[in-house]
Write an enzyme that holds these catalytic residues in place. Structure first.
Site, PDB file in Angstrom:
ATOM      1  N   LEU A 154       0.830  -1.217   0.000  1.00  0.00           N
ATOM      2  CA  LEU A 154       0.000   0.000   0.000  1.00  0.00           C
ATOM      3  C   LEU A 154       0.854   1.253   0.000  1.00  0.00           C
ATOM      4  O   LEU A 154       1.911   1.284   0.619  1.00  0.00           O
ATOM      5  CB  LEU A 154      -0.867   0.055   1.266  1.00  0.00           C
ATOM      6  CG  LEU A 154      -1.743  -1.136   1.591  1.00  0.00           C
ATOM      7  CD1 LEU A 154      -2.458  -0.895   2.907  1.00  0.00           C
ATOM      8  CD2 LEU A 154      -2.738  -1.351   0.470  1.00  0.00           C
ATOM      9  N   LEU A 251       9.244   8.387 -11.884  1.00  0.00           N
ATOM     10  CA  LEU A 251      10.312   9.106 -12.583  1.00  0.00           C
ATOM     11  C   LEU A 251      10.141  10.614 -12.394  1.00  0.00           C
ATOM     12  O   LEU A 251      10.502  11.392 -13.275  1.00  0.00           O
ATOM     13  CB  LEU A 251      10.325   8.741 -14.073  1.00  0.00           C
ATOM     14  CG  LEU A 251      10.824   7.331 -14.412  1.00  0.00           C
ATOM     15  CD1 LEU A 251      10.789   7.086 -15.918  1.00  0.00           C
ATOM     16  CD2 LEU A 251      12.257   7.104 -13.897  1.00  0.00           C
ATOM     17  N   CYS A 261       8.908   4.349   4.633  1.00  0.00           N
ATOM     18  CA  CYS A 261       9.193   3.060   3.976  1.00  0.00           C
ATOM     19  C   CYS A 261      10.517   3.041   3.214  1.00  0.00           C
ATOM     20  O   CYS A 261      11.434   2.302   3.579  1.00  0.00           O
ATOM     21  CB  CYS A 261       8.050   2.700   3.054  1.00  0.00           C
ATOM     22  SG  CYS A 261       6.473   2.700   3.901  1.00  0.00           S
ATOM     23  N   ARG A 329       7.137  11.662   8.620  1.00  0.00           N
ATOM     24  CA  ARG A 329       8.321  10.842   8.880  1.00  0.00           C
ATOM     25  C   ARG A 329       9.331  10.977   7.733  1.00  0.00           C
ATOM     26  O   ARG A 329       9.005  10.790   6.585  1.00  0.00           O
ATOM     27  CB  ARG A 329       7.921   9.376   9.096  1.00  0.00           C
ATOM     28  CG  ARG A 329       7.311   9.172  10.472  1.00  0.00           C
ATOM     29  CD  ARG A 329       6.860   7.761  10.672  1.00  0.00           C
ATOM     30  NE  ARG A 329       5.658   7.466   9.911  1.00  0.00           N
ATOM     31  CZ  ARG A 329       5.054   6.283   9.888  1.00  0.00           C
ATOM     32  NH1 ARG A 329       5.552   5.282  10.570  1.00  0.00           N
ATOM     33  NH2 ARG A 329       3.958   6.104   9.180  1.00  0.00           N
TER      34      ARG A 329
HETATM   35  C1  UGA Z   1       5.931   2.981  -0.641  1.00  0.00           C
HETATM   36  C2  UGA Z   1       5.590   2.026  -1.790  1.00  0.00           C
HETATM   37  O1  UGA Z   1       5.219   2.802  -2.948  1.00  0.00           O
HETATM   38  C3  UGA Z   1       4.427   1.074  -1.408  1.00  0.00           C
HETATM   39  O2  UGA Z   1       4.220   0.140  -2.459  1.00  0.00           O
HETATM   40  C4  UGA Z   1       4.840   0.321  -0.133  1.00  0.00           C
HETATM   41  O3  UGA Z   1       3.778  -0.527   0.319  1.00  0.00           O
HETATM   42  C5  UGA Z   1       5.140   1.328   0.954  1.00  0.00           C
HETATM   43  O4  UGA Z   1       6.226   2.195   0.527  1.00  0.00           O
HETATM   44  C6  UGA Z   1       5.583   0.562   2.186  1.00  0.00           C
HETATM   45  O5  UGA Z   1       6.617  -0.097   2.140  1.00  0.00           O
HETATM   46  O6  UGA Z   1       4.819   0.511   3.160  1.00  0.00           O
HETATM   47  P1  UGA Z   1       4.851   5.256   0.321  1.00  0.00           P
HETATM   48  O7  UGA Z   1       6.100   5.381   1.126  1.00  0.00           O
HETATM   49  O8  UGA Z   1       3.543   5.447   0.962  1.00  0.00           O
HETATM   50  O9  UGA Z   1       4.783   3.813  -0.402  1.00  0.00           O
HETATM   51  O10 UGA Z   1       4.920   6.368  -0.820  1.00  0.00           O
HETATM   52  P2  UGA Z   1       5.352   6.481  -2.352  1.00  0.00           P
HETATM   53  O11 UGA Z   1       4.211   6.998  -3.119  1.00  0.00           O
HETATM   54  O12 UGA Z   1       5.966   5.235  -2.829  1.00  0.00           O
HETATM   55  O13 UGA Z   1       6.457   7.641  -2.258  1.00  0.00           O
HETATM   56  C7  UGA Z   1       7.641   7.490  -1.495  1.00  0.00           C
HETATM   57  C8  UGA Z   1       8.514   8.699  -1.641  1.00  0.00           C
HETATM   58  O14 UGA Z   1       9.067   8.776  -2.949  1.00  0.00           O
HETATM   59  C9  UGA Z   1       7.812  10.041  -1.425  1.00  0.00           C
HETATM   60  O15 UGA Z   1       8.652  10.878  -0.648  1.00  0.00           O
HETATM   61  C10 UGA Z   1       7.651  10.618  -2.807  1.00  0.00           C
HETATM   62  O16 UGA Z   1       7.637  12.023  -2.822  1.00  0.00           O
HETATM   63  C11 UGA Z   1       8.896  10.073  -3.488  1.00  0.00           C
HETATM   64  N1  UGA Z   1       8.772   9.980  -4.943  1.00  0.00           N
HETATM   65  C12 UGA Z   1       7.895   9.101  -5.492  1.00  0.00           C
HETATM   66  C13 UGA Z   1       9.577  10.767  -5.766  1.00  0.00           C
HETATM   67  O17 UGA Z   1      10.390  11.567  -5.280  1.00  0.00           O
HETATM   68  N2  UGA Z   1       9.452  10.636  -7.115  1.00  0.00           N
HETATM   69  C14 UGA Z   1       8.579   9.783  -7.688  1.00  0.00           C
HETATM   70  O18 UGA Z   1       8.547   9.705  -8.938  1.00  0.00           O
HETATM   71  C15 UGA Z   1       7.779   8.989  -6.860  1.00  0.00           C
END
Ligand code: UGA
Length: 441
Positions: A154, A251, A261, A329
């Site tokens: 998730l 990307l 996470c 966090r």
């Molecule tokens: C992430 C995973 O996407 C989930 O599949 C997983 O279940 C979860 O960790 C977990 O292990 O519990 P989450 O941390 O909620 O989910 O958020 P994401 O949408 O994946 O984003 C993570 C970070 O990456 C954010 O800080 C976001 O700003 C950054 N991000 C994301 C970027 O800088 N660029 C992107 O293109 C995408």
């Protein structure tokens, strides 16, 4: 009808409990923190997640979802117990398993009949075997049980949709029959189900998060190179993403990944590798690149303000680590705000939902009621989180109320040409020379 018990009412636990209840199951959600359970019984959510309150309310009303602090009650007439407790980073990046261990002990002490113990928390490879050992050694009398790993995928902010529309369900167990029974629970979600052994399932979770984090650091490195060569990373990402082997997702260049996470899981995977004598070169580079984004953002704002932050007022739009959550966090905004303050700047901020949480972490940051109040008399604005409500602001009004119309866009939310024509000195990340196609080349 046998019920499902979910241990832990954090992000993963509460969404799993409400999600399974919504599929028609009887679910008992358990947490040892009385105040969380009391709150939930009174309709107060311990976390912010779009749609969660309605989902919980609907299923409580229908009698399918209940809350308790008692393992003895929760395990009565239960066949499936999900462990969904926190696994924070311990020293050296090793995952801290104390809550998983405590849950396993309590399950062992209170189980009355055959149980399938399903681990949803992100845990180091080998934890399933460890949990089985704890249960076996803490049972007052031997009762059969099986351990299944069912890692969570998730995303915060879209967790309910993700629960209802998973890309896949991964199940790992040495007991195929138990894994098949857990598969049955997921059948109505109509997603591919991968059944494998315990350790492989645990590894799939780490490898997935590490791969996504790698994509982010990769595009951030490309953004740096784009700036040096005068190319636009947003268009590069679009052009790359049409190749199905690459894909458009993850990307977006920016301030890098934060949250509960990716930082924890990449570190934990590297730690596991090192413990076994392996050199996780790529993971180390992913973390290095990500770590550089925050000081780079501070330097960028400093440059845009002619080399000094002392006495300057910087307005921040967005504090949460990503949109649609109040989660702070490891949010880049924390390190950035602290560095700006340490360099002598005054920082004020607005975030649609995380300000209450953020105020406790960033006591020196002045919290504002809206983006316009943040902009008033500010020397520069920074975009930290790409909330939808920041897309269509009244920019002429913002420009006129700022001391100097300077915007550093840490999430590439705006187009450099648009901002230039509005009269802003604007920079994003990887948008041509110096992060701005509007700069002198
Ligand atoms: C992430 C995973 O996407 C989930 O599949 C997983 O279940 C979860 O960790 C977990 O292990 O519990 P989450 O941390 O909620 O989910 O958020 P994401 O949408 O994946 O984003 C993570 C970070 O990456 C954010 O800080 C976001 O700003 C950054 N991000 C994301 C970027 O800088 N660029 C992107 O293109 C995408």
């Amino acid at each position: 009808m046998k019920q499902i018990c979910v241990v832990g009412v954090g992000y993963v636990g509460l969404i799993t409990a409400a999600g399974f209840a919504d599929l028609g199951n009887r679910v008992m959600a358990l947490d040892i923190m009385e105040e969380k359970i009391e709150g939930l019984k009174n309709g107060i959510m311990p976390i912010y997640e779009p749609g969660l309150e309605e989902l919980v309310e609907r299923n409580v009303k229908a009698g399918r979802l209940n809350f308790t602090t008692s393992y003895a009650d929760a395990l009565q007439n239960t066949e499936f117990v999900f462990i969904a407790v926190g696994t924070p980073s311990g020293v050296d990046g090793e995952a801290d398993l104390q809550y998983v261990g405590a849950a396993a002990r309590s399950i062992a002490e209170n189980m009355q009949d055959y149980l399938i113990v399903i681990n949803k928390s992100t845990v180091p490879v080998g934890t399933g075997d460890w949990v089985a050992g704890i249960i076996e050694s803490h049972q007052p009398k031997p009762i059969p049980f099986s351990v299944v790993s069912c890692p969570e995928f998730l995303r915060e902010g879209s967790a309910i949709l993700d629960f209802q529309n998973p890309h896949r369900t991964v199940l790992g167990s040495l007991d195929r029959e138990a894994a098949n029974k857990v598969a049955q629970l997921h059948l109505s979600l109509r997603a591919p189900i991968v059944i494998t052994d315990l350790r492989t399932a645990e590894m799939i979770k780490y490898a997935s998060n590490a791969f996504l984090a790698t994509k982010i650091s990769f595009i951030n490195e490309i953004a740096n190179i784009c700036e040096a060569l005068g190319a636009d990373v947003k268009e590069v990402a679009v052009g790359m993403g049409y190749d199905k082997r690459i894909g458009q997702a993850f990307l977006n260049a920016g301030l890098g990944y934060g949250g509960s996470c990716f930082p924890k899981d990449v570190l934990a995977l590297a730690h596991m590798a090192r413990e076994k004598g392996r050199h996780p070169q790529l993971l180390d580079a992913v973390m290095d690149i990500n770590g550089d984004r925050r000081p780079m953002a501070v330097n960028r704002v400093k440059e845009m303000l002619d080399g000094s932050l002392k006495g300057k007022t910087i307005g921040m739009l967005g504090l949460a680590f990503k949109p649609n959550t109040d989660d702070m966090r490891d949010a880049p905004a924390i390190d950035i705000a602290n560095a700006l303050i340490a360099a002598g700047a005054n920082v004020r901020a607005y975030d649609p939902v995380s300000m209450e949480v953020a105020a406790a972490i960033l006591p020196s940051v002045e919290m504002c009621d809206d983006p316009y109040c943040v902009a008033e008399n500010a020397d520069a604005l920074m975009i930290n989180t790409e909330w939808n409500e920041f897309v269509h602001l009244d920019f002429p009004c913002i420009r006129d109320s700022m001391k100097t119309p300077v915007i550093f866009d840490g999430r590439n939310l705006y187009e450099p040409e648009d901002m230039k024509s509005l009269g802003f000195k604007y920079r994003g990340l990887g948008r041509g020379y110096n992060g701005s196609t509007t700069e002198e080349k």
